[in-house]
Design a protein around this motif. Structure first.
Motif, short mmCIF file in Angstrom:
data_model
loop_
_atom_site.label_atom_id
_atom_site.label_comp_id
_atom_site.label_asym_id
_atom_site.label_seq_id
_atom_site.Cartn_x
_atom_site.Cartn_y
_atom_site.Cartn_z
N PRO A 164 0.88 -0.94 0.02
CA PRO A 164 0.15 -0.27 0.13
C PRO A 164 0.82 1.49 -0.13
O PRO A 164 0.57 2.40 -0.40
N TRP A 165 1.91 1.46 0.58
CA TRP A 165 2.43 2.33 0.73
C TRP A 165 3.45 3.00 -0.82
O TRP A 165 4.19 3.86 -0.06
N HIS A 166 4.00 1.69 -1.23
CA HIS A 166 4.40 2.37 -2.87
C HIS A 166 3.34 2.42 -4.20
O HIS A 166 4.07 2.70 -5.07
N LYS A 167 2.03 2.35 -4.13
CA LYS A 167 0.65 2.64 -5.08
C LYS A 167 1.37 4.23 -5.01
O LYS A 167 1.67 4.92 -4.28
N GLY A 168 1.04 4.40 -6.55
CA GLY A 168 0.96 5.03 -7.11
C GLY A 168 3.23 5.54 -7.35
O GLY A 168 3.63 6.53 -8.54
N THR A 169 3.54 5.20 -7.03
CA THR A 169 5.16 5.02 -6.84
C THR A 169 6.02 4.40 -7.58
O THR A 169 7.23 4.41 -7.77
N GLU A 170 5.25 2.89 -8.49
CA GLU A 170 6.51 1.99 -8.63
C GLU A 170 6.34 2.26 -10.01
O GLU A 170 4.99 2.62 -10.76
N ARG A 171 7.11 2.00 -11.33
CA ARG A 171 6.50 2.55 -13.26
C ARG A 171 6.71 0.50 -13.33
O ARG A 171 7.15 0.04 -12.77
N GLY A 172 5.70 -0.12 -13.52
CA GLY A 172 5.50 -1.46 -13.88
C GLY A 172 4.83 -2.08 -13.10
O GLY A 172 4.59 -1.81 -12.34
N ARG A 173 4.42 -3.88 -13.78
CA ARG A 173 3.83 -4.60 -12.74
C ARG A 173 5.19 -5.21 -11.86
O ARG A 173 6.40 -5.86 -12.80
N LYS A 174 5.11 -6.38 -11.10
CA LYS A 174 6.27 -7.17 -10.61
C LYS A 174 7.75 -6.70 -10.22
O LYS A 174 8.65 -6.87 -11.17
N VAL A 175 7.05 -4.98 -9.07
CA VAL A 175 8.60 -5.24 -9.14
C VAL A 175 8.84 -5.67 -7.83
O VAL A 175 8.24 -5.85 -6.89
N ASP A 176 10.39 -6.38 -7.85
CA ASP A 176 11.05 -7.57 -6.99
C ASP A 176 11.41 -6.63 -5.64
O ASP A 176 12.02 -5.65 -5.68
N HIS A 177 11.27 -7.02 -4.87
CA HIS A 177 11.61 -6.38 -3.32
C HIS A 177 10.88 -7.42 -2.09
O HIS A 177 10.38 -8.25 -2.35
N MET A 178 11.88 -6.80 -1.38
CA MET A 178 12.10 -7.92 0.16
C MET A 178 11.65 -7.25 0.47
O MET A 178 12.26 -5.51 1.46
N VAL A 179 10.62 -7.71 2.59
CA VAL A 179 10.62 -7.24 3.54
C VAL A 179 10.89 -8.18 4.67
O VAL A 179 11.22 -9.40 3.99
N VAL A 180 10.83 -7.46 5.90
CA VAL A 180 11.28 -8.26 6.54
C VAL A 180 9.80 -7.75 8.08
O VAL A 180 9.02 -7.00 8.38
N ALA A 181 9.48 -9.44 8.63
CA ALA A 181 8.30 -9.34 9.54
C ALA A 181 8.70 -9.20 10.91
O ALA A 181 9.14 -10.20 11.29
N VAL A 182 8.03 -8.50 11.40
CA VAL A 182 8.15 -8.14 12.91
C VAL A 182 7.89 -8.19 13.72
O VAL A 182 8.45 -7.70 15.32
N GLY A 183 6.54 -8.13 13.30
CA GLY A 183 5.21 -7.94 14.50
C GLY A 183 4.36 -8.90 13.84
O GLY A 183 3.96 -8.93 12.54
N TYR A 184 3.13 -9.16 14.89
CA TYR A 184 1.86 -9.34 14.00
C TYR A 184 0.86 -8.84 15.28
O TYR A 184 1.54 -9.01 16.60
N ASP A 185 -0.55 -8.84 15.48
CA ASP A 185 -1.57 -9.38 15.98
C ASP A 185 -2.48 -9.70 15.68
O ASP A 185 -3.08 -9.24 14.83
N ARG A 186 -2.77 -10.81 16.32
CA ARG A 186 -3.95 -11.93 15.31
C ARG A 186 -5.43 -11.14 16.43
O ARG A 186 -5.86 -11.52 14.65
N SER A 187 -5.45 -10.96 17.09
CA SER A 187 -7.02 -9.96 17.33
C SER A 187 -7.61 -8.83 16.46
O SER A 187 -8.74 -8.71 15.85
N LYS A 188 -5.99 -8.18 15.14
CA LYS A 188 -7.15 -7.05 14.71
C LYS A 188 -6.22 -7.72 13.41
O LYS A 188 -6.44 -6.78 12.08
N GLY A 189 -5.98 -8.98 13.24
CA GLY A 189 -5.51 -9.64 11.79
C GLY A 189 -4.92 -9.08 11.58
O GLY A 189 -4.49 -9.13 9.50
N THR A 190 -3.61 -8.16 11.65
CA THR A 190 -2.59 -7.57 10.82
C THR A 190 -1.21 -8.22 11.18
O THR A 190 -0.16 -8.72 12.25
N VAL A 191 0.33 -7.73 10.41
CA VAL A 191 1.43 -7.73 10.46
C VAL A 191 2.06 -6.89 10.85
O VAL A 191 1.45 -6.04 9.64
N THR A 192 2.70 -6.18 11.33
CA THR A 192 4.27 -5.16 11.21
C THR A 192 5.28 -5.75 10.72
O THR A 192 6.18 -7.00 10.80
#
Length: 248
Positions: A164-192
């Motif tokens: 979501p935070w890269h929406k509209g900033t990238e040209r083209g499709r399938k721009v390769d990238h990597m992130v790291v999961a550092v947190g989560y909250d099951r009650s909220k259904g979210t991952v940080t």
């Protein structure tokens, strides 16, 4: 992600440097370029029923570092993930270990092998699962175990333009990238996650359903202890990719 302007990249690096100077946990390091995922197991691969239950929510207090240049997301993510396993390595060193070319290309198997070579003297290993058909519950379960039980940070190969935070900033499709999961909250259904891109990245929280839709095939690199019992699946072939996304 290689699709950016020199001005935006310089501004992002300057911002990250300012944060580091203020005593935050982000640091800039020199390095090389990046690529994408390694070999993939089918999404049905999972932990055995004997695995301990993860807490409802957890956040790892770990040091983070932005990628050194527009092509070094994968080495940056690997460095952050390996640090949670007590392993210190620079982005440039990891890039060399995975045989990354000066043009930012590498073979996914080389990335997969490099990570596990660093883990050789530990009780841990990584495997990778996921893809377009990954269910959010599956992604949450795997992330919650790594982060909440093992207190390690798994890597996720994603298509950058789908974050979501890269929406509209990238040209083209399938721009390769990597992130790291550092947190989560099951009650909220979210991952940080931590996104090493210095301009629009950083620590971000998003719905796990959204994260699941960003995953590349074989994009979830979960961590496990080798002494445990696991289901087995046959890995799918891994293509050689270039920094923009598609197979060569």
């Amino acid at each position: 992600m290689p699709h950016t302007s020199r001005g935006r990249w310089a501004a992002g690096i300057a911002t990250a440097a300012a944060i580091a100077a203020a005593g935050a946990i982000i640091a800039v390091e020199t390095g090389r370029r990046d690529g994408t995922h390694g070999r993939a197991s089918t999404p049905s691969t999972s932990r055995s029923a004997a695995a301990p239950a993860a807490p409802t929510a957890f956040r790892l207090p770990i040091a983070l570092q932005v990628q050194a240049n527009p092509y070094s997301a994968v080495p940056a993510a690997a460095v952050v993930s390996l640090s949670t396993l007590g392993i210190k390595v620079s982005q440039s060193r990891f890039a060399a270990k995975m045989h990354m070319t000066r043009q930012g290309e590498y073979d996914g198997e080389d990335f997969y092998g490099a990570v596990n070579r660093y883990l050789h003297d530990t009780p841990y290993q990584v495997n990778n699962v996921g893809g377009p058909d990954s269910e959010p519950d599956f992604v949450m379960r795997e992330v919650a175990y790594d982060v909440g039980v093992l207190q390690r940070a798994p890597m996720l190969s994603v298509w950058g333009e789908r974050l979501p935070w890269h929406k509209g900033t990238e040209r083209g499709r399938k721009v390769d990238h990597m992130v790291v999961a550092v947190g989560y909250d099951r009650s909220k259904g979210t991952v940080t996650v931590f996104d090493p891109w210095p301009d629009t990245g950083g620590v971000r929280t998003l719905p796990v359903a959204t994260l699941a839709r960003t995953l590349q095939i074989g994009g979830l690199y979960f961590i496990y202890q080798r002494s445990w019992s696991w289901e087995t699946t046959t890995p799918t072939a891994s293509p050689r990719l270039s920094p923009g996304g598609g197979p060569r």
